[in-house]
Design an enzyme around this catalytic site. Structure first.
Site, PDB file in Angstrom:
ATOM      1  N   GLU A  67      58.150  54.089  61.713  1.00 26.44           N
ATOM      2  CA  GLU A  67      56.980  54.640  61.012  1.00 26.44           C
ATOM      3  C   GLU A  67      57.411  55.483  59.813  1.00 26.44           C
ATOM      4  OE1 GLU A  67      55.292  56.360  64.546  1.00 26.44           O
ATOM      5  OE2 GLU A  67      54.998  54.330  65.316  1.00 26.44           O
TER       6      GLU A  67
ATOM      7  N   ASN B 187      58.580  60.817  72.200  1.00 27.58           N
ATOM      8  CA  ASN B 187      58.243  60.959  70.783  1.00 27.58           C
ATOM      9  C   ASN B 187      56.733  61.074  70.672  1.00 27.58           C
ATOM     10  OD1 ASN B 187      57.839  60.702  68.044  1.00 27.58           O
ATOM     11  ND2 ASN B 187      58.433  58.531  67.944  1.00 27.58           N
ATOM     12  N   TRP B 188      56.270  62.295  70.469  1.00 30.77           N
ATOM     13  CA  TRP B 188      54.819  62.515  70.446  1.00 30.77           C
ATOM     14  C   TRP B 188      54.161  62.047  69.147  1.00 30.77           C
ATOM     15  CZ3 TRP B 188      53.950  68.076  72.911  1.00 30.77           C
ATOM     16  CH2 TRP B 188      54.176  67.978  74.289  1.00 30.77           C
ATOM     17  N   LYS B 189      54.950  61.744  68.145  1.00 26.66           N
ATOM     18  CA  LYS B 189      54.398  61.359  66.829  1.00 26.66           C
ATOM     19  C   LYS B 189      53.381  62.431  66.401  1.00 26.66           C
ATOM     20  CE  LYS B 189      55.331  56.676  68.181  1.00 26.66           C
ATOM     21  NZ  LYS B 189      55.088  55.261  68.021  1.00 26.66           N
TER      22      LYS B 189
ATOM     23  N   GLY C 296      53.945  50.707  70.325  1.00 24.07           N
ATOM     24  CA  GLY C 296      52.519  51.019  70.408  1.00 24.07           C
ATOM     25  C   GLY C 296      51.626  49.807  70.627  1.00 24.07           C
TER      26      GLY C 296
ATOM     27  N   SER D  24      56.784  50.496  73.785  1.00 25.59           N
ATOM     28  CA  SER D  24      55.898  50.279  74.940  1.00 25.59           C
ATOM     29  C   SER D  24      56.598  50.444  76.289  1.00 25.59           C
ATOM     30  CB  SER D  24      55.213  48.908  74.841  1.00 25.59           C
ATOM     31  OG  SER D  24      54.392  48.852  73.690  1.00 25.59           O
TER      32      SER D  24
ATOM     33  N   HIS E 129      62.898  56.415  62.224  1.00 28.93           N
ATOM     34  CA  HIS E 129      61.863  55.741  63.010  1.00 28.93           C
ATOM     35  C   HIS E 129      61.133  54.749  62.109  1.00 28.93           C
ATOM     36  CE1 HIS E 129      58.247  54.983  65.305  1.00 28.93           C
ATOM     37  NE2 HIS E 129      58.909  55.401  66.362  1.00 28.93           N
TER      38      HIS E 129
ATOM     39  N   GLU F 104      64.437  49.806  68.685  1.00 28.25           N
ATOM     40  CA  GLU F 104      62.984  49.807  68.793  1.00 28.25           C
ATOM     41  C   GLU F 104      62.409  48.641  67.985  1.00 28.25           C
ATOM     42  OE1 GLU F 104      61.303  53.869  69.975  1.00 28.25           O
ATOM     43  OE2 GLU F 104      61.270  53.738  67.820  1.00 28.25           O
TER      44      GLU F 104
ATOM     45  N   GLY G 170      56.848  56.669  73.166  1.00 28.52           N
ATOM     46  CA  GLY G 170      55.721  57.263  72.458  1.00 28.52           C
ATOM     47  C   GLY G 170      54.558  57.514  73.403  1.00 28.52           C
ATOM     48  N   GLY G 171      53.624  56.573  73.451  1.00 28.80           N
ATOM     49  CA  GLY G 171      52.367  56.734  74.204  1.00 28.80           C
ATOM     50  C   GLY G 171      52.553  57.264  75.620  1.00 28.80           C
TER      51      GLY G 171
HETATM   52  P1  PGA Z   1      55.553  53.540  72.104  1.00 28.79           P
HETATM   53  O1  PGA Z   1      56.344  54.183  70.875  1.00 28.79           O
HETATM   54  O2  PGA Z   1      56.285  53.924  73.359  1.00 28.79           O
HETATM   55  O3  PGA Z   1      54.172  54.126  72.040  1.00 28.79           O
HETATM   56  O4  PGA Z   1      55.554  52.060  71.909  1.00 28.79           O
HETATM   57  C1  PGA Z   1      57.740  54.246  70.874  1.00 28.79           C
HETATM   58  C2  PGA Z   1      58.240  54.847  69.591  1.00 28.79           C
HETATM   59  O5  PGA Z   1      57.662  54.587  68.534  1.00 28.79           O
HETATM   60  O6  PGA Z   1      59.225  55.599  69.588  1.00 28.79           O
END
Ligand code: PGA
Length: 266
Positions: A101, A12-14, A179, A219, A99, A173, A240-241
């Site tokens: 966010e 997930n590149w956001k 993050g 994470s 998600h 999640e 994500g990251g």
């Molecule tokens: P993260 O994000 O791996 O950077 O913690 C995961 C996500 O929000 O899907």
């Protein structure tokens, strides 16, 4: 490994990577990607503007493309939104829904998640429905209840009458782990993913629950992926990251390959 569910590694590149950054990423990924057997699936979810380029370059590759959100309505006066058939028209196969966010900044609710999950399956898109508790909810001992409510409400419009119901993917999640570098302990992540599966079993029966994938997200990185993906109820990660750099994403796929059921096992 006791199940034949394949492991899904979804990046997930956001709101990261321009279209050109994305194209460079895919070129490098395709040059170095390990051979994926049928037990490991790779999905990248770039920003909406990057979907067209992604599906073009990845078309004949093992890497699938997902969107990060979508509108549930078919078309019309919804400025800025993307309809399900606009995604399928490009060759997008997956879509992240709910998600945290999106829930926090863009008013996504369990009700809109339910509408979107239904629309996605009707359009043969694979919904990746996210659920997770906040730190405060965890501290108050509310984790299991919060997850139960989100799963039940987010899936409220789905039923076993949908022929592709078992394509559905859920992602546990925990918000406090996203993050932050504060990964959920693998045993606890597995316990909550098992809880998600048990709720799905109550909704749609045990057979469907054994086929539906439940991912962990928060994470995930090359250092902890192998342990997480090795848990019985964790069928991969929403990352994500650690999905933003090619080497790191490849390391996640390698961790998945180490844990994947052999292609022929049932
Ligand atoms: P993260 O994000 O791996 O950077 O913690 C995961 C996500 O929000 O899907």
């Amino acid at each position: 490994m006791t199940t034949s569910r394949s492991i899904l590694v979804a990046g997930n590149w956001k709101m990261n990577h321009t279209v050109s950054d994305g194209l460079q990423f895919y070129e490098r990924l395709l040059a170095d990607i390990p051979e994926l057997n049928t037990s490991v699936e790779a999905v990248i979810c770039p920003p909406t503007i990057g979907l067209d380029g992604a599906t073009s370059i990845l078309e004949d590759s093992p890497v699938m493309v997902g969107a990060q959100t979508m509108e549930y309505r078919e078309s019309g006066a919804y400025t800025g939104e993307t309809a399900p058939n606009m995604l399928t028209d490009l060759g997008v196969s997956h879509v992240i829904l709910g998600h945290s966010e999106r829930r926090e900044y863009y008013n996504e609710t369990d009700d809109t998640v339910a509408l979107k999950a239904e629309a996605a399956l009707k359009h043969n898109l694979i919904p990746m429905v996210c659920v997770g508790e906040s730190q405060e909810q965890r501290d108050q001992g509310l984790t299991d209840k919060v997850i139960e409510n989100q799963v039940k409400q987010g899936l409220a419009r789905l039923s076993t009458a949908l022929p592709n119901l078992t394509d559905l993917v859920l992602a546990y999640e925990p918000i406090w782990a996203i993050g932050t570098g504060k990964t959920c302990d693998a045993t606890e992540a597995n316990r909550v993913c098992g809880h998600v599966r048990a709720i799905v079993a109550k909704l749609f029966g045990n057979e469907a629950a054994q086929q539906i994938r439940v991912l962990y997200g928060g994470s995930v990185n090359p250092g902890n992926a192998e342990e997480l993906f090795g848990q019985a109820d964790i069928d991969g990660g929403l990352v994500g990251g650690a999905s933003l750099k090619v080497d790191s994403y490849i390391a996640l796929l390698e961790a998945a390959l180490k844990n994947a059921p052999t292609p022929c096992s049932v």
